[in-house]
Design a protein around this motif. Structure first.
Motif, mmCIF file in Angstrom:
data_model
loop_
_atom_site.group_PDB
_atom_site.id
_atom_site.type_symbol
_atom_site.label_atom_id
_atom_site.label_comp_id
_atom_site.label_asym_id
_atom_site.label_seq_id
_atom_site.Cartn_x
_atom_site.Cartn_y
_atom_site.Cartn_z
ATOM 1 N N ILE A 158 6.398 -11.751 7.686
ATOM 2 C CA ILE A 158 6.880 -12.358 6.449
ATOM 3 C C ILE A 158 8.035 -13.315 6.761
ATOM 4 O O ILE A 158 8.077 -14.453 6.284
ATOM 5 N N GLY A 183 6.733 -16.425 8.608
ATOM 6 C CA GLY A 183 6.032 -17.296 7.677
ATOM 7 C C GLY A 183 6.988 -18.009 6.741
ATOM 8 O O GLY A 183 6.842 -19.192 6.454
ATOM 9 N N ALA A 184 8.004 -17.256 6.285
ATOM 10 C CA ALA A 184 8.991 -17.842 5.375
ATOM 11 C C ALA A 184 9.777 -18.937 6.069
ATOM 12 O O ALA A 184 10.057 -19.987 5.479
ATOM 13 N N LEU A 233 2.011 -19.728 4.812
ATOM 14 C CA LEU A 233 1.626 -18.805 3.737
ATOM 15 C C LEU A 233 0.738 -17.673 4.250
ATOM 16 O O LEU A 233 0.926 -16.515 3.874
ATOM 17 N N VAL A 249 2.778 -15.040 5.828
ATOM 18 C CA VAL A 249 3.486 -14.234 4.834
ATOM 19 C C VAL A 249 2.545 -13.218 4.203
ATOM 20 O O VAL A 249 2.869 -12.034 4.083
ATOM 21 N N TYR A 250 1.347 -13.676 3.812
ATOM 22 C CA TYR A 250 0.395 -12.767 3.178
ATOM 23 C C TYR A 250 -0.081 -11.680 4.148
ATOM 24 O O TYR A 250 -0.264 -10.531 3.775
ATOM 25 N N PHE A 305 2.595 -9.210 4.166
ATOM 26 C CA PHE A 305 2.532 -8.380 2.956
ATOM 27 C C PHE A 305 1.517 -7.264 3.142
ATOM 28 O O PHE A 305 1.777 -6.088 2.870
ATOM 29 N N LEU A 345 2.628 -4.623 5.717
ATOM 30 C CA LEU A 345 3.719 -3.793 5.187
ATOM 31 C C LEU A 345 3.176 -2.785 4.186
ATOM 32 O O LEU A 345 3.499 -1.593 4.237
ATOM 33 N N CYS A 346 2.319 -3.263 3.282
ATOM 34 C CA CYS A 346 1.709 -2.382 2.290
ATOM 35 C C CYS A 346 0.919 -1.269 2.954
ATOM 36 O O CYS A 346 1.052 -0.099 2.624
ATOM 37 N N VAL A 392 3.241 1.273 4.652
ATOM 38 C CA VAL A 392 3.982 2.116 3.715
ATOM 39 C C VAL A 392 3.061 3.144 3.050
ATOM 40 O O VAL A 392 3.402 4.322 2.935
ATOM 41 N N PHE A 393 1.882 2.685 2.615
ATOM 42 C CA PHE A 393 0.945 3.628 1.994
ATOM 43 C C PHE A 393 0.496 4.687 2.984
ATOM 44 O O PHE A 393 0.319 5.851 2.642
ATOM 45 N N TRP A 395 2.154 5.862 5.661
ATOM 46 C CA TRP A 395 3.239 6.789 5.986
ATOM 47 C C TRP A 395 3.603 7.679 4.797
ATOM 48 O O TRP A 395 3.885 8.856 4.967
ATOM 49 N N CYS A 396 3.593 7.117 3.586
ATOM 50 C CA CYS A 396 4.064 7.871 2.422
ATOM 51 C C CYS A 396 2.979 8.673 1.715
ATOM 52 O O CYS A 396 3.266 9.713 1.140
ATOM 53 N N TRP A 397 1.758 8.192 1.719
ATOM 54 C CA TRP A 397 0.684 8.859 0.986
ATOM 55 C C TRP A 397 -0.347 9.494 1.911
ATOM 56 O O TRP A 397 -0.618 10.681 1.830
ATOM 57 N N ARG A 446 8.971 9.644 -1.759
ATOM 58 C CA ARG A 446 7.874 9.267 -0.864
ATOM 59 C C ARG A 446 6.634 8.913 -1.675
ATOM 60 O O ARG A 446 5.833 8.082 -1.278
ATOM 61 N N PRO A 483 5.674 3.612 -2.158
ATOM 62 C CA PRO A 483 4.595 2.634 -1.952
ATOM 63 C C PRO A 483 4.273 1.831 -3.203
ATOM 64 O O PRO A 483 3.941 0.655 -3.118
ATOM 65 N N THR A 520 6.783 -0.830 -3.439
ATOM 66 C CA THR A 520 6.447 -1.880 -2.470
ATOM 67 C C THR A 520 5.314 -2.738 -3.011
ATOM 68 O O THR A 520 5.376 -3.969 -2.967
ATOM 69 N N LEU A 539 5.446 -6.758 -3.861
ATOM 70 C CA LEU A 539 4.603 -7.734 -3.159
ATOM 71 C C LEU A 539 3.623 -8.413 -4.111
ATOM 72 O O LEU A 539 3.360 -9.608 -3.996
ATOM 73 N N TYR A 587 6.510 -17.678 -3.614
ATOM 74 C CA TYR A 587 6.460 -16.221 -3.674
ATOM 75 C C TYR A 587 7.853 -15.616 -3.765
ATOM 76 O O TYR A 587 8.006 -14.427 -3.971
#
Lengths: 483, 264
Positions: free
Chosen positions: A93, A96-97, A447, A450-451, A454, A457-458, A461-462, A464-466, B173, B177, B180, B184, B197
């Motif tokens: 990100i 790209g930025a 761009l 960056v995408y 994104f 990262l998503c 995070v999903f 690790w957390c879910w 936790r 997400p 996040t 995004l 963005y």
């Protein structure tokens, strides 16, 4: 049994992150948060300018460097799925930025023979072509697109009003500081069928007796439009106000003929709303000379014809309205209490006019010689079409390359055109449609980086957390049940 | 405060009463009555939400009224999920929070339905606001757990504190997400609508602050685990403060000029 918090700690310890490194990360997060809070209190332009400055660029590079260092130092990263995307994502990100920023474009122009403009505007009159990118004021050219854009059409789409009920408003005159000027204040009346509503500003009340969604005026029995001809000798003749009707007059000697009944007259506001006609009348004298006179219905006044002739167009006032689904416009029956009087009226709308007005003559005042104040302008009630809400701003644009049309799209808010390394956005919100379009142009450099960032990262995070805890929960349960 | 008499309002008042009754019943030990009342409240709130959806013809997440209605509606399902799978949270407190969330929707915010302005007519509207709304509820719950941990006094409360702290961690936790994703998706939508963005808008910046706060929470907890319980919980509670700032202050205060001014 290990506590969950411990699992996380052991992972990061196993990854070889030393305590100072972890603290560095925490401090960086806190600093970023602090900068963001400060930024929230500043005008948006200042933050953007700050980051595009040399000092800002250094900070961003530092941050990117931190992430790169973290990634390189971490041996576990390759083995532990959830850590890699969480660090790689933000790094992409940032990269790209940087690539897509003002500074990035400047650097590309200076050192890499880039020719793209990072951001600008276009002004295209309808039917014309342009490739010029302009600055915010649309005054100076700052670059050129690698293709031409032709604007075919620019328009505004509206919603059909959900509630087709017309609004009732009061136009109340009030004194300004300058006695020569009158301010008219428009206030909404909250009306409901059968109920009495207060009329703001003028201390009146209005009761809506009936409301017909589609309605047409109703005239009294035997009532019909007439042309009244009054000779110089006072003799009165009346003929129906229909084309072809005529009457001969003795004094002066002439034939008065109705030539045409003009419908759909463009109105002056001082005429009652139910008036939509005028008569085109020909007065033919004995010697053959003819004069055309236009007679407008207006109670009490007479059109002056030639040689002392007086013509009057008698148009009866409707006594009410009746439902007519094809009329497309409503009618409202009201009882107004104002200035100690009660006024019972019908407000009957006409199709090509979005409002119908009823002037309320107030209590009469004695006029002095130099009086002439706002009090002499009577307030009025207006039944007005509800204002339509904008649904979208649209421009029909076409990409023209070397004289050939290669792409065409109707762009709107939220639907830009992406072509040739640029995004083109609808940006004409303040201007009446149909004349020109203002477009916002942005470069798409960086761009996709960056995408991608994104997405990573998503994902991280999903995971690790879910996903990870859910998986652990399910396997623990499976183990317990099975074992 | 305005009391208005439409079917939608009646459903909302009913849901609020049911939540309050659930809280009272649960606090006084009448569990079955409490849960039943809570479920009733959910049914009423869900009906109100669906009704509003039909009424406006699009996902009802456009203004503060609709957002808080959604929050109030999510109270029961979220509570059930968290109690069952995360072993965090108590039904009584959740019911009370549901009541609190519905209160401004029922009495404060303007419920005038408005056709979507051009800027909001995007497929990203539902997911962006929806993700945030859900994240806020979960993170708010986490703060409540954190407060419980902070206020479970004395030595005997130690194991209770630890379990509340763990509950806080699990809830954060769960919600992070979504936070996040909301951030995004907002950025992607910004690119579609405004050309960029990231616009350095106060709402975006406070959203970033919120996100960074929880990143910091995870970083700190990764370093020290549940050892510094007070700090962990304080950060979790601070998260709620930032949520309130982002959700309300940014929209309603004039000092934050930006692109996110709500049509409310």
């Amino acid at each position: 049994m290990r506590a969950e918090g411990d699992t996380v700690r052991q992972c990061s310890r196993a990854g070889g992150a030393s305590r100072p490194e972890q603290w560095a990360g925490l401090v960086a997060i806190a600093l970023l948060a602090g900068v963001s809070v400060v930024g929230a209190f500043l005008a948006p332009g200042r933050m953007r300018a700050a980051l595009n400055s040399p000092q800002g660029a250094v900070l961003v590079f530092l941050l990117a460097g931190l992430l790169v260092a973290r990634l390189l130092r971490f041996k576990t990263v390759v083995r532990s799925p959830w850590l890699l995307p969480v660090y790689l994502g933000p790094l992409l990100i940032l990269l790209g930025a940087m690539y897509g920023s003002e500074v990035g474009h400047e650097v590309a122009r200076r050192f890499l023979r880039g020719s793209k403009v990072s951001r600008g505007y276009m002004f295209i009159p309808e039917g014309s072509e342009s490739s010029d990118i302009l600055d915010t004021d649309l005054s100076r050219r700052i670059g050129k697109l690698p293709f031409n854009l032709r604007l075919h059409d620019s328009r505004i789409d509206y919603y059909q009003p959900r509630d087709s009920r017309w609004d009732l408003v009061v136009l109340a005159p009030s004194a300004g500081d300058d006695p020569q000027t009158i301010t008219i204040r428009r206030e909404q009346i909250e009306w409901a069928l059968g109920e009495e509503a207060s009329v703001p500003s003028i201390g009146a009340a209005v009761r809506v007796l009936s409301y017909l969604e589609g309605a047409r005026p109703v005239f009294a029995e035997g009532a019909e439009p007439l042309l009244e001809v009054i000779g110089a000798d006072g003799q009165v003749a009346r003929i129906r106000a229909e084309a072809g009707r005529q009457v001969s007059v003795k004094e002066p000697e002439a034939t008065v003929r109705v030539m045409e009944v003009i419908e759909a007259l463009q109105q002056a506001a001082w005429l009652p709303s139910w008036v939509d006609t005028a008569l085109k009348v020909e007065v033919e004298r004995a010697d053959g000379a003819a004069v055309i006179v236009y007679v407008v219905p207006s109670p009490g006044t007479q059109s002056k014809g030639p040689d002392g002739l007086k013509l009057r167009y008698i148009l009866p006032k409707p006594i009410g309205a009746e439902a007519d689904p094809d009329a497309g416009v409503p009618a409202m029956e009201i009882l107004v209490t104002y200035g100690g009087r009660q006024i019972h009226e019908w407000l009957i709308a006409r199709k090509d006019r979005g409002y119908v007005e009823l002037s309320l003559e107030g209590p009469r005042r004695e006029r002095g010689d130099d009086e002439g104040t706002y009090a002499d302008v009577p307030p009025s009630l207006v039944l007005v079409e509800p204002t339509a809400q904008v649904r979208d701003y649209k421009s029909d644009i076409e990409v023209v390359e070397r004289g050939e049309a290669v792409a065409r799209k109707v762009i709107g808010v939220n639907r830009p055109l992406h072509y040739g390394g640029y995004h083109l956005y609808e940006h004409s919100f303040d201007h009446p449609p149909g004349q020109f379009a203002v477009l916002l142009v942005t470069s798409d450099s960086g761009l996709w980086l960056v995408y991608a960032g994104f997405g990573l990262l998503c994902l991280g995070v999903f995971w690790w957390c879910w996903a990870k805890p859910a998986y652990a929960y399910l396997t623990r349960r499976g183990g317990r049940d099975g074992g | 405060m305005a009391v208005n008499l439409t079917v939608l309002s009646a459903l909302m008042y009913g849901a609020m009463l049911a939540y309050l009754a659930a809280f009272a019943a649960l606090v006084s030990g009448r569990r079955r009555l409490g849960i039943g009342s809570y479920l009733c409240g959910f049914g009423l709130a869900l009906t109100a939400f669906v009704m509003r959806w039909f009424q406006v013809g699009h996902v009802p997440l456009q203004n503060l009224f609709e957002v808080f209605l959604c929050l109030g509606m999510l109270s029961y399902p979220l509570s059930a999920f968290c109690r069952r799978f995360l072993r965090a949270g108590g039904a009584a407190m959740d019911a009370l929070v549901g009541f609190i969330l519905l209160f401004p929707a029922a009495f404060v915010f303007d419920a005038q339905p408005w056709a979507l302005p051009p800027l909001l007519r995007s497929w990203l509207f539902g997911p962006h606001v929806g993700a945030y709304v859900l994240a806020y509820v979960i993170l708010f719950k986490a703060s409540v757990q954190a407060l419980r941990a902070l206020f479970s006094g004395g030595e005997p409360g130690a194991s209770r504190r630890a379990s509340y702290e763990l509950g806080t961690y699990r809830l954060i936790r769960l919600g992070f997400p979504l936070l996040t994703l909301g951030l995004l998706l907002g950025a992607v939508w910004g690119k579609m609508a405004w050309g960029d963005y990231w616009n350095w808008d106060p709402k975006e910046l406070w959203g970033l602050v919120m996100w960074l706060l929880y990143v910091g929470y995870f970083q700190f907890r990764a370093m020290f685990g549940p050892r510094y319980l007070r700090i962990n919980c304080a950060v979790a509670v601070a998260g709620s403060v930032v949520i309130v700032i982002t959700l309300l202050w940014v929209n309603l205060a004039v000092i934050f000029a930006g692109l996110h001014s709500y049509a409310s």
